[in-house]
Design a protein around this motif. Structure first.
Motif, PDB file in Angstrom:
ATOM      1  N   ASP A 117     -39.256  77.917  45.975  1.00 28.74           N
ATOM      2  CA  ASP A 117     -39.912  77.320  47.123  1.00 28.74           C
ATOM      3  C   ASP A 117     -39.051  78.122  48.882  1.00 28.74           C
ATOM      4  OD1 ASP A 117     -40.295  75.664  49.457  1.00 28.74           O
ATOM      5  OD2 ASP A 117     -39.452  73.623  48.682  1.00 28.74           O
ATOM      6  N   ASP A 118     -39.143  79.582  49.616  1.00 24.44           N
ATOM      7  CA  ASP A 118     -38.748  79.990  49.794  1.00 24.44           C
ATOM      8  C   ASP A 118     -37.319  80.037  49.638  1.00 24.44           C
ATOM      9  OD1 ASP A 118     -40.917  80.629  50.633  1.00 24.44           O
ATOM     10  OD2 ASP A 118     -41.244  79.235  52.030  1.00 24.44           O
ATOM     11  N   GLY A 119     -36.538  79.612  49.001  1.00 23.95           N
ATOM     12  CA  GLY A 119     -34.972  79.678  48.409  1.00 23.95           C
ATOM     13  C   GLY A 119     -34.663  78.411  49.091  1.00 23.95           C
ATOM     14  N   ASN A 120     -34.984  76.898  49.173  1.00 27.65           N
ATOM     15  CA  ASN A 120     -34.904  76.076  49.383  1.00 27.65           C
ATOM     16  C   ASN A 120     -33.579  75.245  48.345  1.00 27.65           C
ATOM     17  OD1 ASN A 120     -34.914  75.965  51.893  1.00 27.65           O
ATOM     18  ND2 ASN A 120     -37.125  76.013  52.128  1.00 27.65           N
ATOM     19  N   GLU A 121     -35.048  76.041  47.464  1.00 30.33           N
ATOM     20  CA  GLU A 121     -34.846  74.976  45.684  1.00 30.33           C
ATOM     21  C   GLU A 121     -33.934  75.939  44.507  1.00 30.33           C
ATOM     22  OE1 GLU A 121     -37.013  70.879  45.225  1.00 30.33           O
ATOM     23  OE2 GLU A 121     -38.778  73.152  45.344  1.00 30.33           O
ATOM     24  N   ILE A 122     -33.726  75.641  43.656  1.00 33.44           N
ATOM     25  CA  ILE A 122     -33.231  76.323  42.313  1.00 33.44           C
ATOM     26  C   ILE A 122     -33.933  76.214  41.615  1.00 33.44           C
ATOM     27  CG2 ILE A 122     -31.626  77.396  40.597  1.00 33.44           C
ATOM     28  CD1 ILE A 122     -29.579  78.108  43.066  1.00 33.44           C
ATOM     29  N   GLU A 123     -35.171  76.047  40.486  1.00 27.90           N
ATOM     30  CA  GLU A 123     -35.111  75.869  38.835  1.00 27.90           C
ATOM     31  C   GLU A 123     -34.982  76.287  38.685  1.00 27.90           C
ATOM     32  OE1 GLU A 123     -39.627  75.261  38.393  1.00 27.90           O
ATOM     33  OE2 GLU A 123     -39.502  77.543  37.568  1.00 27.90           O
ATOM     34  N   ILE A 124     -33.869  75.342  37.234  1.00 26.34           N
ATOM     35  CA  ILE A 124     -33.742  75.412  36.223  1.00 26.34           C
ATOM     36  C   ILE A 124     -34.174  75.428  34.965  1.00 26.34           C
ATOM     37  CG2 ILE A 124     -31.164  74.885  35.222  1.00 26.34           C
ATOM     38  CD1 ILE A 124     -31.291  74.123  38.286  1.00 26.34           C
ATOM     39  N   ARG A 125     -34.238  75.798  33.837  1.00 28.72           N
ATOM     40  CA  ARG A 125     -35.061  75.910  32.793  1.00 28.72           C
ATOM     41  C   ARG A 125     -34.517  76.055  31.815  1.00 28.72           C
ATOM     42  NH1 ARG A 125     -38.247  79.254  36.303  1.00 28.72           N
ATOM     43  NH2 ARG A 125     -37.405  80.768  34.723  1.00 28.72           N
ATOM     44  N   VAL A 126     -34.673  75.334  30.177  1.00 29.19           N
ATOM     45  CA  VAL A 126     -33.947  75.690  29.056  1.00 29.19           C
ATOM     46  C   VAL A 126     -35.121  75.504  27.943  1.00 29.19           C
ATOM     47  CG1 VAL A 126     -32.482  74.443  27.446  1.00 29.19           C
ATOM     48  CG2 VAL A 126     -31.688  74.058  29.820  1.00 29.19           C
ATOM     49  N   ARG A 127     -35.363  77.100  27.503  1.00 24.61           N
ATOM     50  CA  ARG A 127     -36.449  77.219  26.763  1.00 24.61           C
ATOM     51  C   ARG A 127     -36.240  77.905  25.606  1.00 24.61           C
ATOM     52  NH1 ARG A 127     -38.364  82.597  26.106  1.00 24.61           N
ATOM     53  NH2 ARG A 127     -36.951  83.305  28.486  1.00 24.61           N
ATOM     54  N   ASP A 128     -36.718  77.374  24.990  1.00 19.37           N
ATOM     55  CA  ASP A 128     -36.447  77.872  23.174  1.00 19.37           C
ATOM     56  C   ASP A 128     -37.363  78.602  22.126  1.00 19.37           C
ATOM     57  OD1 ASP A 128     -38.199  75.762  21.930  1.00 19.37           O
ATOM     58  OD2 ASP A 128     -36.708  74.860  22.640  1.00 19.37           O
ATOM     59  N   ASN A 129     -36.751  79.289  21.340  1.00 17.32           N
ATOM     60  CA  ASN A 129     -38.240  80.007  20.790  1.00 17.32           C
ATOM     61  C   ASN A 129     -38.711  79.102  19.136  1.00 17.32           C
ATOM     62  OD1 ASN A 129     -36.140  79.781  18.814  1.00 17.32           O
ATOM     63  ND2 ASN A 129     -36.399  81.972  18.126  1.00 17.32           N
ATOM     64  N   GLY A 130     -38.687  77.350  19.387  1.00 19.50           N
ATOM     65  CA  GLY A 130     -38.744  76.276  18.272  1.00 19.50           C
ATOM     66  C   GLY A 130     -40.825  76.150  17.767  1.00 19.50           C
ATOM     67  N   PRO A 131     -40.572  75.161  17.264  1.00 26.24           N
ATOM     68  CA  PRO A 131     -41.781  74.566  16.868  1.00 26.24           C
ATOM     69  C   PRO A 131     -42.144  73.844  18.282  1.00 26.24           C
ATOM     70  CG  PRO A 131     -39.928  73.446  15.991  1.00 26.24           C
ATOM     71  CD  PRO A 131     -39.684  74.480  16.751  1.00 26.24           C
ATOM     72  N   GLY A 132     -41.763  73.542  18.767  1.00 33.75           N
ATOM     73  CA  GLY A 132     -42.583  73.028  20.437  1.00 33.75           C
ATOM     74  C   GLY A 132     -42.799  71.130  20.033  1.00 33.75           C
ATOM     75  N   LEU A 133     -42.843  70.889  20.757  1.00 34.78           N
ATOM     76  CA  LEU A 133     -43.305  69.201  20.526  1.00 34.78           C
ATOM     77  C   LEU A 133     -44.483  68.741  19.409  1.00 34.78           C
ATOM     78  CD1 LEU A 133     -42.529  68.607  24.518  1.00 34.78           C
ATOM     79  CD2 LEU A 133     -40.734  68.686  22.565  1.00 34.78           C
ATOM     80  N   PRO A 134     -44.068  67.362  18.975  1.00 36.15           N
ATOM     81  CA  PRO A 134     -45.348  66.895  18.375  1.00 36.15           C
ATOM     82  C   PRO A 134     -46.172  66.622  19.157  1.00 36.15           C
ATOM     83  CG  PRO A 134     -42.995  66.299  17.398  1.00 36.15           C
ATOM     84  CD  PRO A 134     -42.542  66.741  19.062  1.00 36.15           C
ATOM     85  N   GLU A 135     -47.297  66.722  18.730  1.00 33.76           N
ATOM     86  CA  GLU A 135     -48.742  66.557  19.796  1.00 33.76           C
ATOM     87  C   GLU A 135     -49.100  65.421  20.619  1.00 33.76           C
ATOM     88  OE1 GLU A 135     -52.033  67.977  17.624  1.00 33.76           O
ATOM     89  OE2 GLU A 135     -51.179  69.630  17.050  1.00 33.76           O
ATOM     90  N   GLU A 136     -47.870  64.327  19.214  1.00 33.11           N
ATOM     91  CA  GLU A 136     -47.764  62.476  19.744  1.00 33.11           C
ATOM     92  C   GLU A 136     -47.156  62.353  20.873  1.00 33.11           C
ATOM     93  OE1 GLU A 136     -45.010  63.335  15.983  1.00 33.11           O
ATOM     94  OE2 GLU A 136     -47.236  63.916  17.125  1.00 33.11           O
ATOM     95  N   ALA A 137     -45.747  63.552  21.318  1.00 31.98           N
ATOM     96  CA  ALA A 137     -45.038  63.475  22.287  1.00 31.98           C
ATOM     97  C   ALA A 137     -45.743  64.429  23.231  1.00 31.98           C
ATOM     98  CB  ALA A 137     -43.732  64.260  21.579  1.00 31.98           C
TER      99      ALA A 137
END
Length: 397
Positions: free
Chosen positions: A318-338
Motif C-alpha cells: 500500500d505504497d509503504g503505508n502498511e506492512i503485510e505479515i505472513r506465516v507460511r508452512d509446508n504442511g498439508p493445508g487446511l481441511p476442506e471443511e474448514a
C-alpha cells in the motif's frame, strides 16, 4: 594472520589430535590457540566447511563430557540433538550455496547432546571467518537448562494465574448473563404457556388475549437479544494501545516464544523479513500472541513430517503505508471443511481444540484496524496473514 599459515589446516577434514597445527607451525600461534581454548568462559567449538570439529575448548569439555581428543575430526552432529542432528550438514551446504544466513550472527536456542546421551537446551551463537577460499565456523555454546527451568516455572505460575482470572471472568459473566436473561426468558415461557392454554377455547375474545400474549413474548425475546448484544459489546470493547514497534524484533521474539514449553519436535522457522522495515503501530504483546498462535498451529498441523518448515515473512505494501505479515508452512493445508471458516469461534480441526485461537487472533488484528486472511492448498501448506499500519515518520529537528 596470513592465509598461507592456515591453508593446510583448512584443507584437512579430520585430525588425529585436538591440536590443528602440524609440528612445523609457529609455536607462538599454537600456544595462543591453546591458551584461548583453555580460558574462554563459554564452550567454544570450531568446525570447518564440512562440519568436522577442529577445535574444542576446555569449557566445551566440561559441558559436553567429551575430551578434545574424543571429538577431534568428528562431525559436529555428535553434539546435536533433535532435528538439527539430521539436517546440520544441509544447513551448511545451503548457506555455502545461497549465502542466506539463518543463524550466523543471530543466535538461537537448540538442543545439545552430551557424552552420556542426555540432551540439554543451550544458547548457540555462531561466527564465521574466511581464510582464503575456505571458511571456519566458531560456535559459542551456553547451558541454559537452569535458566529455562526457572522461566518455565514462572510461565506455569503466570499461566495458572491467567487461567484462574479467565475462569473467574467467565464465571462472573455467566452469572451476570443468567441473571439478566432469566427474567425475559421466564416471561416468554409464561406468555407462550398462557397462549397455548387459551387456545383450547378459541373464541374471538380469547384470541385477542392470545395475540397480546404473543406480542409480549415477542417483546421479551427481543429484550433477551439486546442483553446478549450488550454483553458482547462490553467484552469486545477492549482498548488497544498501539505505539511504534519494530516488527522484526516482534517476529524474532515470537519465533523463540513459540518453541518454549512445546513437547516434541518443532519445525525449522525461517525469518525472511528484511531488516530495513519501518516500525508499525501495534501493541507488541498482542501481535506476539497472534504470531505465536499461528506458528504453533502450523507446527501442530505438520505433525511428523520429515522436513517441516515455517516461514515468517513481512513486506511493505500500500505504497509503504502498511506492512503485510505472513506465516507460511509446508504442511498439508487446511481441511476442506474448514476452508473459508477458520476464524469462526468453536470451529477447530484439532481433536482437543476449542476453536478459539484463530478467532482471538482475528479479534486482536481487528482491534489494530486490520483484517486476517488465509490461503491454503491441499498438500501445499497454508499461509495466514494480516496487515499493520506503519508508524508515522519521526520529525527531523
Amino acid at each position: 594472520m596470513p592465509d598461507a599459515r592456515y591453508k593446510g589446516w583448512m584443507m584437512s577434514q579430520s585430525f588425529s589430535s585436538p591440536d590443528p597445527f602440524s609440528p612445523h607451525e609457529d609455536d607462538t600461534l599454537r600456544s595462543l590457540l591453546r591458551s584461548i581454548l583453555a580460558s574462554v568462559p563459554d564452550a567454544m567449538i570450531v568446525i570447518n566447511e564440512v562440519g568436522n570439529i577442529v577445535a574444542f575448548s576446555a569449557a566445551a569439555e566440561r559441558l559436553f563430557g567429551y575430551s578434545a581428543e574424543d571429538v577431534a575430526g568428528k562431525n559436529i552432529r555428535v553434539l546435536m540433538g533433535g532435528r538439527d542432528r539430521s539436517y546440520h550438514d544441509t544447513y551448511i551446504s545451503n548457506y555455502l550455496e545461497t549465502g542466506e544466513k539463518q543463524i550466523i550472527g543471530i543466535g538461537r536456542v537448540v538442543e545439545a547432546r552430551l557424552a552420556n546421551g542426555d540432551t540439554i537446551p543451550v544458547e548457540l551463537k555462531i561466527g564465521e571467518a574466511k581464510l582464503g577460499e575456505h571458511r571456519l565456523f566458531t560456535g559459542y555454546v551456553r547451558d541454559i537448562s537452569k535458566k529455562q527451568a526457572t522461566e518455565h516455572r514462572m510461565r506455569q505460575m503466570q499461566a495458572e494465574l491467567g487461567n484462574f482470572s479467565r475462569l473467574s471472568a467467565v464465571g462472573t459473566m455467566a452469572s451476570a448473563m443468567a441473571h439478566e436473561l432469566n427474567q425475559p426468558l421466564t416471561a416468554v415461557a409464561n406468555y407462550l404457556e398462557a397462549a397455548r392454554d387459551l387456545l383450547t377455547t378459541p373464541d374471538p375474545q380469547t384470541l385477542e388475549v392470545v395475540k397480546e400474549a404473543l406480542d409480549e413474548a415477542s417483546q421479551q425475546s427481543i429484550r433477551a437479544g439486546q442483553i446478549i448484544r450488550r454483553l458482547r459489546d462490553y467484552v469486545s470493547r477492549g482498548e488497544i494501545e498501539t505505539r511504534p514497534t519494530d516488527i522484526k524484533t516482534v517476529l524474532n521474539d515470537a519465533a523463540s516464544l513459540a518453541k518454549i514449553g512445546v513437547d516434541g519436535p518443532m519445525p525449522r522457522i525461517v525469518d525472511s523479513a528484511p531488516e530495513s522495515l519501518p516500525e508499525v503501530m501495534a501493541d507488541r504483546v498482542q501481535i506476539q500472541q497472534v504470531l505465536v498462535n499461528l506458528i504453533r498451529n502450523a507446527s501442530e498441523a505438520m505433525g511428523d513430517m520429515d522436513q517441516p518448515m515455517v516461514w515468517l515473512e513481512a513486506e511493505l505494501v500500500d505504497d509503504g503505508n502498511e506492512i503485510e505479515i505472513r506465516v507460511r508452512d509446508n504442511g498439508p493445508g487446511l481441511p476442506e471443511e474448514a476452508d473459508g471458516e477458520p476464524f469462526q469461534p468453536f470451529n477447530s480441526s484439532k481433536p482437543t481444540g476449542m476453536g478459539l485461537g484463530l478467532s482471538i487472533c482475528q479479534t486482536i488484528v481487528d482491534g489494530h484496524g486490520g483484517e486476517m486472511w488465509c490461503k491454503s492448498e491441499t498438500g501445499q501448506g497454508a499461509t495466514f496473514g494480516f496487515r499493520l499500519k506503519t508508524a508515522p515518520a519521526k520529525a527531523v529537528e
